[in-house]
Enzyme design. Sequence first.
Site, PDB file in Angstrom:
ATOM      1  N   ASP A 227      22.205 -11.500 -13.455  1.00  0.00           N
ATOM      2  CA  ASP A 227      22.053 -11.531 -11.788  1.00  0.00           C
ATOM      3  C   ASP A 227      21.293 -10.175 -11.481  1.00  0.00           C
ATOM      4  OD1 ASP A 227      23.462 -13.532 -10.903  1.00  0.00           O
ATOM      5  OD2 ASP A 227      24.874 -12.521 -10.789  1.00  0.00           O
ATOM      6  N   ALA A 228      20.031  -9.948 -12.739  1.00  0.00           N
ATOM      7  CA  ALA A 228      18.798  -8.895 -12.238  1.00  0.00           C
ATOM      8  C   ALA A 228      17.531  -8.936 -12.690  1.00  0.00           C
ATOM      9  CB  ALA A 228      19.651  -7.335 -13.307  1.00  0.00           C
TER      10      ALA A 228
END
Length: 283
Positions: A227-228
């Site tokens: 999620d980055a």
Amino acid sequence: MRTYRLVTACPDRVGIVAKISGFLATYNGWITEASHHSDQASGWFFMRYELRADSLPFELDDFRRAFAPIAREYDMHWQIADSAVKKRVVLMASKESHCLADLLHRWHSDELDCEITCVIANHDDLRGMVEWHGIPYHHVPVDPNDKQPAFAEVERLIEAHQADAVVLARYMQILPPSLCERLRHRVINIHHSFLPSFVGAKPYHQAAQRGVKLIGATCHYVTEELDAGPIIEQDLIRVSHKDSVEDMVRKGKDCEKMVLARGLRYHLEDRVLVHGNRTVVFD
């Protein structure tokens, strides 16, 4: 109208727009949309042109050969795409249907200009909905004790369907780093806005207990770091003390599917330029 989409990124300097515009004018290229961005922090210049395909005297291969000297002169990262060639998209899902159903509806209604080649899911719950649309459904269960065989099959299916993009429509498994790297900037994910504050199960319940006033969603490219990856699109909805957990979940799902659809559309239309872990999105 059939168009060509020319997208470039290069170190910023004087004369880039003039050079490209002059090149297009030489061949009577008709520009229907033009977007530019000069990033002062990085010193890079980003550009996207849409051109009427019927205004040019050649097809894409000849365009690439003619444009290559300019690209070398300005150290450009660049690509050109034909709007008549639909991108091939593989959707991935688990049990939640809201994002998948929304994308299928938009595709069915010709809102998404792509070819959905298949759906891959680690549960069989959504088969009926997918097959109603005439799209192949591949059930690939994931053994929590040995995930490698499942992801080997997922990779095989993605390659077999010649996917230009993969969309994780609430697919609740973490892709292995090797697959993330192989499909860099081609896998699109959606998640709620509570990360990293409320991780784990029932994030909306946690948020309700804290009196959260804004909920939202983030659409991004998938990278090895969970999620980055580079962010494509985000949005939010205001909530209040009057909203129950169920209200928050409903509003959150609405936000997720809207943001995912917009992010996918930007990707399909070659509107997203990635530079490092940031994006320039010409919406």
